[in-house]
Design a protein around this motif. Structure first.
Motif, PDB file in Angstrom:
ATOM      1  N   GLN A 164      84.607 138.437 -20.125  1.00 51.39           N
ATOM      2  CA  GLN A 164      85.493 138.109 -19.009  1.00 51.39           C
ATOM      3  C   GLN A 164      86.546 137.107 -19.465  1.00 51.39           C
ATOM      4  OE1 GLN A 164      83.249 135.533 -16.023  1.00 51.39           O
ATOM      5  NE2 GLN A 164      81.622 135.994 -17.503  1.00 51.39           N
ATOM      6  N   SER A 165      87.566 136.942 -18.638  1.00 50.40           N
ATOM      7  CA  SER A 165      88.600 135.955 -18.910  1.00 50.40           C
ATOM      8  C   SER A 165      88.092 134.561 -18.553  1.00 50.40           C
ATOM      9  CB  SER A 165      89.854 136.282 -18.091  1.00 50.40           C
ATOM     10  OG  SER A 165      90.864 135.319 -18.303  1.00 50.40           O
ATOM     11  N   ALA A 166      88.489 133.571 -19.349  1.00 45.44           N
ATOM     12  CA  ALA A 166      88.119 132.176 -19.100  1.00 45.44           C
ATOM     13  C   ALA A 166      89.243 131.278 -19.577  1.00 45.44           C
ATOM     14  CB  ALA A 166      86.810 131.832 -19.812  1.00 45.44           C
ATOM     15  N   THR A 167      89.248 130.057 -19.059  1.00 44.12           N
ATOM     16  CA  THR A 167      90.214 129.051 -19.486  1.00 44.12           C
ATOM     17  C   THR A 167      89.603 128.202 -20.582  1.00 44.12           C
ATOM     18  OG1 THR A 167      91.220 128.963 -17.293  1.00 44.12           O
ATOM     19  CG2 THR A 167      91.647 127.107 -18.769  1.00 44.12           C
ATOM     20  N   TRP A 185      94.298 127.549 -22.668  1.00 44.40           N
ATOM     21  CA  TRP A 185      94.445 128.846 -23.323  1.00 44.40           C
ATOM     22  C   TRP A 185      93.631 129.857 -22.529  1.00 44.40           C
ATOM     23  CZ3 TRP A 185      92.041 129.725 -28.878  1.00 44.40           C
ATOM     24  CH2 TRP A 185      92.460 130.954 -29.406  1.00 44.40           C
ATOM     25  N   GLN A 186      94.289 130.790 -21.889  1.00 47.07           N
ATOM     26  CA  GLN A 186      93.600 131.800 -21.097  1.00 47.07           C
ATOM     27  C   GLN A 186      93.389 133.029 -21.960  1.00 47.07           C
ATOM     28  OE1 GLN A 186      92.923 130.802 -17.925  1.00 47.07           O
ATOM     29  NE2 GLN A 186      91.590 132.561 -17.540  1.00 47.07           N
ATOM     30  N   ARG A 187      92.116 133.415 -22.144  1.00 41.35           N
ATOM     31  CA  ARG A 187      91.866 134.617 -22.944  1.00 41.35           C
ATOM     32  C   ARG A 187      90.533 135.240 -22.552  1.00 41.35           C
ATOM     33  NH1 ARG A 187      88.853 134.482 -27.607  1.00 41.35           N
ATOM     34  NH2 ARG A 187      90.148 136.164 -28.397  1.00 41.35           N
ATOM     35  N   THR A 188      90.349 136.484 -22.962  1.00 43.61           N
ATOM     36  CA  THR A 188      89.154 137.254 -22.642  1.00 43.61           C
ATOM     37  C   THR A 188      88.296 137.402 -23.884  1.00 43.61           C
ATOM     38  OG1 THR A 188      90.267 138.476 -20.878  1.00 43.61           O
ATOM     39  CG2 THR A 188      88.313 139.506 -21.849  1.00 43.61           C
ATOM     40  N   ALA A 206      88.130 122.651 -28.957  1.00 45.86           N
ATOM     41  CA  ALA A 206      88.388 123.338 -27.705  1.00 45.86           C
ATOM     42  C   ALA A 206      87.070 123.552 -26.982  1.00 45.86           C
ATOM     43  CB  ALA A 206      89.076 124.682 -27.955  1.00 45.86           C
ATOM     44  N   SER A 207      87.148 123.568 -25.653  1.00 43.26           N
ATOM     45  CA  SER A 207      85.945 123.766 -24.840  1.00 43.26           C
ATOM     46  C   SER A 207      86.292 124.697 -23.689  1.00 43.26           C
ATOM     47  CB  SER A 207      85.410 122.426 -24.325  1.00 43.26           C
ATOM     48  OG  SER A 207      86.401 121.738 -23.580  1.00 43.26           O
ATOM     49  N   LEU A 208      85.261 125.208 -23.029  1.00 35.47           N
ATOM     50  CA  LEU A 208      85.447 126.137 -21.923  1.00 35.47           C
ATOM     51  C   LEU A 208      85.422 125.395 -20.591  1.00 35.47           C
ATOM     52  CD1 LEU A 208      83.110 129.075 -23.008  1.00 35.47           C
ATOM     53  CD2 LEU A 208      85.612 129.082 -23.005  1.00 35.47           C
ATOM     54  N   ASP A 209      86.301 125.782 -19.695  1.00 37.84           N
ATOM     55  CA  ASP A 209      86.249 125.331 -18.307  1.00 37.84           C
ATOM     56  C   ASP A 209      85.251 126.246 -17.599  1.00 37.84           C
ATOM     57  OD1 ASP A 209      86.586 124.745 -15.647  1.00 37.84           O
ATOM     58  OD2 ASP A 209      88.775 124.916 -15.656  1.00 37.84           O
ATOM     59  N   GLU A 210      84.033 125.749 -17.389  1.00 40.11           N
ATOM     60  CA  GLU A 210      82.983 126.599 -16.818  1.00 40.11           C
ATOM     61  C   GLU A 210      83.286 127.028 -15.392  1.00 40.11           C
ATOM     62  OE1 GLU A 210      79.149 124.731 -17.413  1.00 40.11           O
ATOM     63  OE2 GLU A 210      78.935 125.718 -19.364  1.00 40.11           O
ATOM     64  N   ASP A 244      87.099 143.642 -30.202  1.00 42.43           N
ATOM     65  CA  ASP A 244      88.015 144.200 -31.201  1.00 42.43           C
ATOM     66  C   ASP A 244      89.425 143.663 -30.999  1.00 42.43           C
ATOM     67  OD1 ASP A 244      85.751 145.658 -31.706  1.00 42.43           O
ATOM     68  OD2 ASP A 244      86.611 147.619 -31.206  1.00 42.43           O
ATOM     69  N   GLU A 245      89.807 143.501 -29.721  1.00 41.94           N
ATOM     70  CA  GLU A 245      91.168 143.102 -29.399  1.00 41.94           C
ATOM     71  C   GLU A 245      91.497 141.676 -29.845  1.00 41.94           C
ATOM     72  OE1 GLU A 245      89.789 146.376 -26.860  1.00 41.94           O
ATOM     73  OE2 GLU A 245      88.976 144.378 -27.288  1.00 41.94           O
ATOM     74  N   SER A 246      90.464 140.843 -30.004  1.00 46.49           N
ATOM     75  CA  SER A 246      90.699 139.451 -30.411  1.00 46.49           C
ATOM     76  C   SER A 246      91.536 139.374 -31.676  1.00 46.49           C
ATOM     77  CB  SER A 246      89.372 138.733 -30.651  1.00 46.49           C
ATOM     78  OG  SER A 246      88.625 138.596 -29.467  1.00 46.49           O
TER      79      SER A 246
END
Length: 586
Positions: A164-167, A185-188, A206-210, A244-246
Motif C-alpha cells: 500500500q501507499s505510505a508516507t 516521500w509518498q510511495r507504494t 527515514a521512518s514511516l508515518d504509521e 518490481d516497480e520500485s
C-alpha cells in the motif's frame, strides 16, 4: 579495498560545475516537497573512483520477483556512476580473497540461512577490515541465528501488511541516500515491521508515518532506512524494494545509489545514533532567528542559503549556557565562504560575533587556520582527518560542534577534526548565542536541520506549569499514567498532573512524555501521554512567538475548538497566530 582519494581541493574543479539552484526570498513560503520524483535533483557532483560491488541474492525462503529488476537497476547505476556489479547466488563467493575485490556487498532480498559457518567468518572479517554492506528489503529476513548479521543489518523482519501507499518521513537530508528527497516521500511498497527498533544503534535516515497506512506495529516510531558504522565497516539498510516497480522509480534508484556510495566509502555522513536534540531550525520558518548586518538567507526546500553580506543569522530566542552539542548540515556550491559562530553575546552587529565569539569555518581553499574545520584564526583542523571526512562542494556535510566548558571539539560527518580550548579571558564558550554567516556576494552556502542537545548545566531541566489560552494549564486527564492518556486544558490546580519538566527537547509529566499519537502529521492528530522513546513524535521546540512546535511535522501544539473550557483536548495543528497556540513554559 579502501581507495579513498578524499582530498577536497582535488575535487573542487569538477564540483564547481554543479552550479547553484535558484532560491526564493526568505519571506516566501518554504517548499515542503512531498513528491520524491519532483524533488529528485541531487546528482553526484564528481565522478567517483572506479570500484566493484558484489550483489548477492540467494534465497532459502520466500523469493521476491523483484530481484531481477534490482540487479538490472544496480547494473544501470554502476554504468552511470563508475562501479561494476558482479551478481551471484553462489555462497561460495564468500571467501576472504574474493570479498577483498569489492568495496561493498549488497544483500538483495536474500531470505533464510544463506551462508555456512566458514562463509559467515569470511564476511565478518571483510566487514571488520573496512568493507561495506547494503541490505535491501528482505535482507532483514535473513540469517536469524547469526548475531553478527543481526547487528550489521540493524533490525530483523517481524511481519508486514498488504502492499500500500505510505508516507515516508525523511529524518536526515544530509546523507547521500536521502539528500535528494523532500521532507516527506509518498510511495507504494510492502512495509516491513521489525523485531526491534534500530534507533539506538544506527542513524535513522527515514521512518514511516504509521497513521498514513494500515498495519504498522512499531508504536509510532517506525524506522525504514538507516546507516551505521559496525565493527570497522559500514552498513546501510533500506526497507523499500519489494515491488518490481520500485526499481524503475528515479528517487528510489537514487536512494539505493546514495546508500551504496556511502557503504563503499565514496561519500561521507554522520551515521552515529542521534536522539534528544532540540530543533532550532526545522525548515518551515526562521522563528526565533534574527538577521544581523547586510545580506541574508533565502528559504526554499527547508534549506537556508546565504546571499550578500557580511552578515549573520543568529538564534536570538535562547542563549546557551554550559555544555552542549550543536549539529547542522551544510553544503557549498563551489569555492564559497561561510561559518558557524558560537559563544557570542546578543547583538545586531555581526562583528560582535567575530570579535567576541568563535567561528568554525566553512571554506574549501583558504589557508589552514581559515579553511573548513578550522576555529577561524586560532587553530587549523587536522587536515588529513578533515580531508578524509569531507564531502566536496555540491554534496552535504554535517558538523557537530561540541562545547564542554571552555573546550570546543569539531566533528565532520561523525569524525573528530579539531580540538580547541579557549584561554582568552575576554571570551567564553560557557555561554552565548549561535549563528550562521552570510559572507558576501557570490558565497553560496546552504544549511539544513540545525539542532542542539544540552548536557550538564545547559540550561537544566525546568519544571512547572505550562499555561495556555485563558490561563488554563496543560493537564494529564485524571492524573492517569497509562500510555495514550488524553492531554487537555484544565483550571490550574498545582497538581502533579499539571507539573511538566522541559528538558532535552521533551515535555514530561508523571514520568512520561508529551507525544504525537502514532507519529502522525495530519491536522487534528491527538496529543497524548506516552512512554518516553526518544522519537521525533516527542520532540517540542518553543518558538519566539509563544507557540510550541513539533519539529518532525512542523506543526504546533494547539488547544482544539474555540471555547477552551476544562477538558478541552489538545491536538496537532498547522501553526498560526491564534491564542490557542500560545503557551507559557516554566
Amino acid at each position: 579495498m579502501r581507495n579513498k582519494l578524499r582530498a577536497a581541493t582535488a575535487l573542487l574543479g569538477a564540483a564547481l560545475l554543479a552550479g547553484t539552484p535558484q532560491a526564493i526570498a526568505l519571506t516566501g513560503a518554504a517548499d515542503h516537497a512531498t513528491g520524491a520524483d519532483a524533488a529528485f535533483s541531487s546528482p553526484v557532483s564528481a565522478a567517483d573512483p572506479a570500484y566493484e560491488v558484489l550483489v548477492f541474492s540467494k534465497t532459502a525462503g520466500f523469493r521476491h520477483s523483484s530481484i531481477d529488476d534490482g540487479i538490472t537497476a544496480l547494473r544501470d547505476l554502476g554504468a552511470e556512476h563508475n562501479f561494476t556489479v558482479d551478481a551471484t547466488e553462489d555462497a561460495g563467493a564468500f571467501t576472504g580473497a574474493n570479498l577483498a575485490r569489492y568495496e561493498a556487498v549488497v544483500f538483495l532480498s536474500t531470505t533464510g540461512d544463506v551462508l555456512n559457518g566458514a562463509q559467515q567468518t569470511a564476511f565478518e572479517q571483510y566487514i571488520q577490515g573496512g568493507g561495506g554492506y547494503v541490505g535491501i528489503h528482505a535482507a532483514a529476513d535473513t540469517e536469524y541465528d547469526w548475531p553478527f548479521y543481526e547487528g550489521l543489518a540493524g533490525a530483523l523482519f517481524h511481519s508486514h501488511p498488504a502492499i500500500q501507499s505510505a508516507t515516508v518521513k525523511v529524518e536526515d537530508r544530509a546523507h547521500d541516500a536521502t539528500a535528494h528527497l523532500g521532507t516527506s516521500w509518498q510511495r507504494t511498497d510492502e512495509w516491513y515491521n521489525y523485531r526491534s527498533n534500530p534507533r539506538t544503534t544506527a542513524r535513522v535516515l527515514a521512518s514511516l508515518d504509521e497513521s498514513s497506512y494500515s498495519g504498522g506495529n512499531m508504536s509510532g516510531d517506525h524506522p525504514i532506512s538507516w546507516c551505521k558504522d559496525y565493527q570497522g565497516g559500514r552498513a546501510f539498510y533500506t526497507g523499500g524494494g519489494h515491488t518490481d516497480e520500485s526499481y524503475a522509480e528515479p528517487a528510489f534508484r537514487r536512494h539505493l545509489l546514495g546508500g551504496l556510495r556511502w557503504a563503499a566509502d565514496r561519500t561521507q555522513a554522520d551515521c552515529r545514533p542521534e536522539t534528544g536534540y532540540q530543533t532550532l531550525f526545522d525548515g518551515s520558518s526562521t522563528n526565533g532567528w534574527k538577521q544581523a548586518g547586510p545580506g541574508g538567507f533565502t528559504l526554499a526546500d527547508s534549506t537556508l542559503t546565504s546571499y550578500g553580506g557580511l552578515g549573520m543569522l543568529w538564534y536570538s530566542a535562547q542563549e546557551f549556557k554550559g555544555d552542549y552539542s550543536l549539529k547542522l548540515d551544510w553544503k557549498m556550491a563551489g569555492d564559497d565562504n561561510s561559518g558557524v559562530f558560537v559563544g557570542f553575546p546578543a547583538s545586531d552587529d555581526p562583528w560582535s560575533a567575530v570579535n567576541n565569539g568563535y567561528e568554525i569555518q566553512i571554506d574549501a581553499t583558504d589557508v589552514p587556520e581559515r579553511t573548513t574545520g578550522a576555529v577561524y584564526g586560532y587553530k587549523s583542523a587536522d587536515i588529513a582527518a578533515r580531508d578524509a571526512a569531507l564531502n566536496p562542494p555540491g554534496e552535504w556535510n554535517t558538523y557537530e560542534i561540541r562545547v564542554t566548558g571552555e573546550r570546543l571539539e569539531v566533528f565532520l560527518n561523525g569524525q573528530k577534526i579539531n580540538d580547541f580550548t579557549n584561554t582568552d579571558p575576554a571570551r567564553s564558550l560557557a555561554q552565548g548565542h549561535i549563528g550562521i554567516q552570510n559572507h558576501g556576494d557570490g558565497d553560496d552556502v546552504s544549511f539544513r536541520n540545525v539542532r542542539i542537545k544540552h548536557s550538564g548545566s545547559t540550561p537544566g531541566p525546568r519544571s512547572g506549569e505550562v499555561k495556555g489560552v485563558n490561563g488554563k494549564c496543560l493537564d494529564v486527564d485524571g492524573s492517569q499514567t497509562a500510555d495514550g492518556t488524553k492531554i487537555q486544558l484544565w483550571t490550574c490546580s498545582g497538581s502533579d498532573a499539571q507539573k511538566w519538566t522541559v528538558a532535552d527537547g521533551t515535555m514530561r509529566a508523571l514520568g512520561k512524555c508529551l507525544d504525537v499519537s502514532g507519529g502522525g502529521s495530519a491536522d487534528g492528530t491527538r496529543i497524548q501521554l506516552w512512554s518516553c522513546n526518544g522519537t521525533g513524535a516527542q520532540q517540542w521546540s518553543p518558538q519566539a512567538d509563544g507557540s510550541v512546535r513539533n519539529p518532525q511535522t512542523g506543526k504546533c501544539l494547539d488547544a482544539s475548538g474555540g471555547t477552551w473550557n476544562d477538558g478541552t483536548p489538545v491536538h496537532l495543528w498547522s501553526c498560526h497566530t491564534g491564542p490557542n497556540q500560545k503557551w507559557t513554559l516554566p
